[in-house]
Design an enzyme around this catalytic site. Structure first.
Site, short mmCIF file in Angstrom:
data_model
loop_
_atom_site.label_atom_id
_atom_site.label_comp_id
_atom_site.label_asym_id
_atom_site.label_seq_id
_atom_site.Cartn_x
_atom_site.Cartn_y
_atom_site.Cartn_z
N TYR A 141 0.82 -1.21 0.00
CA TYR A 141 0.00 0.00 0.00
C TYR A 141 0.86 1.27 0.00
O TYR A 141 0.42 2.34 0.40
CB TYR A 141 -0.96 -0.01 1.19
CG TYR A 141 -2.21 -0.81 0.91
CD1 TYR A 141 -3.39 -0.18 0.56
CD2 TYR A 141 -2.19 -2.20 0.94
CE1 TYR A 141 -4.54 -0.91 0.27
CE2 TYR A 141 -3.32 -2.94 0.66
CZ TYR A 141 -4.50 -2.29 0.33
OH TYR A 141 -5.63 -3.02 0.04
N GLY A 257 -10.23 -6.37 -3.98
CA GLY A 257 -8.91 -6.68 -4.52
C GLY A 257 -8.08 -7.49 -3.55
O GLY A 257 -7.33 -8.39 -3.95
N ASP A 258 -8.20 -7.20 -2.25
CA ASP A 258 -7.50 -7.98 -1.24
C ASP A 258 -8.04 -9.41 -1.20
O ASP A 258 -7.27 -10.36 -1.02
CB ASP A 258 -7.66 -7.33 0.14
CG ASP A 258 -7.00 -5.96 0.21
OD1 ASP A 258 -5.77 -5.90 0.06
OD2 ASP A 258 -7.72 -4.98 0.40
N ARG A 259 -9.34 -9.56 -1.37
CA ARG A 259 -9.93 -10.91 -1.37
C ARG A 259 -9.42 -11.70 -2.58
O ARG A 259 -9.08 -12.88 -2.48
CB ARG A 259 -11.45 -10.80 -1.40
CG ARG A 259 -12.21 -12.11 -1.62
CD ARG A 259 -12.15 -13.06 -0.44
NE ARG A 259 -10.88 -13.75 -0.29
CZ ARG A 259 -10.72 -14.91 0.31
NH1 ARG A 259 -11.77 -15.54 0.82
NH2 ARG A 259 -9.54 -15.45 0.41
N SER A 262 -5.59 -12.51 -1.95
CA SER A 262 -5.37 -13.48 -0.87
C SER A 262 -5.80 -14.88 -1.29
O SER A 262 -5.14 -15.87 -0.96
CB SER A 262 -6.10 -13.05 0.39
OG SER A 262 -7.51 -13.01 0.20
#
Length: 472
Positions: A141, A257-259, A262
């Site tokens: 980030y 986007g993190d899902r 990951s």
């Protein structure tokens, strides 16, 4: 933890996210801005911390390597992460970055950002953790954690998924998969947009060109450009593969986007092929948005003081927490609604049947004003506070939420149940809330209703019964 899943190391910049969620039904008298009232505040892990929690929610052991300091935001995040992930800290210079969203329902109105802390240096523990990893996700980030561990990330033998940020540096050479959004890929590729957009309404030609450029520039094995509710475009540098989303998910996309990253990182660590990992990641991100998004990993909510707080109490926060907790554990959330004025055997049978359909039951109850508008001035017979107390005493009921509108669409939008249960007397009627429930993949379920049980009938019968000591 599932022993068959490969442990994952998440390296990146943790953030602290807050949501102030309420209702906006009017504009302020002194400015054309919405007035948000009845707000509930929740805090949750953000950035790399969100990605780590989502990976842990898949059932795998996750170690988060991130920069934390001595500031209050860092302490709050440590509390939110406790018991979810293993934490390896590098020193943070400054205060932890946090953002606060003000929402009306699911619609963001404003965002406030605080804290500009950056990772100061690597530690030997952090370097050793990356070196020993079986799978790595870099959630960059742009706040320095990936930078101070760049040498360790360059030399790790584990498959690396790199989720980049325009404020950060490019991924190290040789990573297995990079997962920019379409906007990020556009910025990294530094190419002008196509002058002729005809035939490229979905941006596929631009995304394919950007991905091809980035595979070469980053020396990455593959780039998957995420396209929101359209899915993702996977490129190894030649003809790209479009992986469409299984359905159009309506909901808060924060953290999607993190899902995606990951899920892909975990599957690649398990040995999946890149194509299979990207396809599963698209499905995971779609499901994540449909089931409420980042609220599933939120910490306890609290109701903000408000002059117009309902007198019968706001139990919605507990209901939303219950739904999020059950969703995060992979369970099925069931909701049922009604006035429940003079709770009787028909109500209890309906609620017991609804509870058996899933892993928790949340009852949505009309407020006193709502009942009065629907049933007339003589109702309710029992005030909302008492109705809530009786319902919560039932073993089959996990939480109760009170809503003030005529129909429960607003509260359903916050709970996002998998099943909305109603009595069988609605069998020939299309419920007004049915399209909303179906918009996130939920289902309306009709359940048998015991004949002859009715609050109105009970009230009339009670009115005809003589009071002891008085003439009939």
């Amino acid at each position: 933890m599932n022993a068959s899943y490969t442990p994952l190391v998440v390296v990146g910049d943790a953030l602290l996210d807050h949501d102030l969620c309420g209702r906006a039904e009017r504009l302020a008298p002194d400015a054309p801005v919405p007035v948000v009232h009845g707000t509930r505040r929740s805090s949750r892990p953000g950035g790399a911390a969100l990605a780590a929690c989502l990976a842990a929610g898949d059932g795998r052991r996750v170690t988060l390597v991130t920069a934390l300091g001595t500031d209050p935001a860092s302490d709050t995040l440590r509390e939110l992460l406790a018991g979810r992930v293993d934490l390896v800290e590098v020193p943070l210079e400054g205060s932890l970055s946090s953002k606060t969203r003000v929402l009306a329902g699911d619609r963001p109105l404003l965002r406030l950002d605080d804290g500009e802390g950056r990772a100061r240096e690597a530690t030997q523990e952090a370097v050793s953790t990356v070196a020993a990893a079986d799978g790595v996700l870099v959630a960059d980030y742009g706040r320095g954690t990936a930078d101070v561990l760049r040498a360790a990330l360059t030399h790790t033998a584990a498959p690396v998924v790199w989720d980049p940020h325009v404020r950060g540096r490019p991924p190290v050479p040789g990573v297995r998969l990079v997962t920019p959004s379409a906007q990020e890929a556009r910025a990294f590729a530094r190419q002008p947009a196509d002058g002729d957009d005809f035939g490229d309404a979905a941006g596929l030609r631009t995304a394919a060109r950007d991905a091809r450029i980035l595979v070469a520039a980053w020396r990455a094995q593959a780039v998957a450009v995420t396209l929101g509710d359209r899915g993702a475009l996977l490129s190894h540098g030649e003809t790209p593969l479009l992986v469409p989303a299984p359905a159009a998910a309506s909901g808060d996309p924060c953290g999607a986007g993190d899902r995606f990253a990951s899920a892909a990182a975990g599957l690649l660590a398990d040995g999946a092929l890149t194509e299979a990992a990207v396809q599963a990641a698209v499905h995971a991100a779609t499901r994540y948005v449909a089931e409420g998004g980042a609220r599933a990993v939120a910490g306890p909510e609290r109701t903000e003081p408000a002059d117009d707080a309902p007198a019968d109490g706001d139990t919605t926060a507990d209901a939303v927490r219950t739904a999020a907790r059950v969703r995060a554990a992979g369970g099925t959330v069931v909701a049922a609604g009604g006035c429940f004025d003079l709770l009787h055997a028909g109500h209890v049978a309906l609620l017991q049947a609804a509870r058996r359909a899933g892993d928790c039951l949340i009852v949505c109850v009309n407020s006193d004003d709502s009942v009065r508008r629907r049933k007339g001035d003589g109702r309710p017979l029992v005030p909302a506070a008492d109705r809530v107390r009786v319902l919560r005493a039932l073993e089959c009921v996990d939480a109760v939420a009170v809503f003030d509108e005529d129909t429960p669409e607003r509260i359903l939008g916050e709970l996002r149940p998998h099943i909305w249960a109603k009595g069988g007397d609605y069998a020939r009627t299309r419920l007004p809330e049915q399209p909303l429930v179906e918009s996130w993949g939920g289902q309306v379920l009709l359940l048998p209703y015991l004949d002859g049980r009715s609050t109105t009938v009970l009230a009339r019968r009670a009115a005809r019964t003589p009071t002891p000591g008085h003439p009939g």
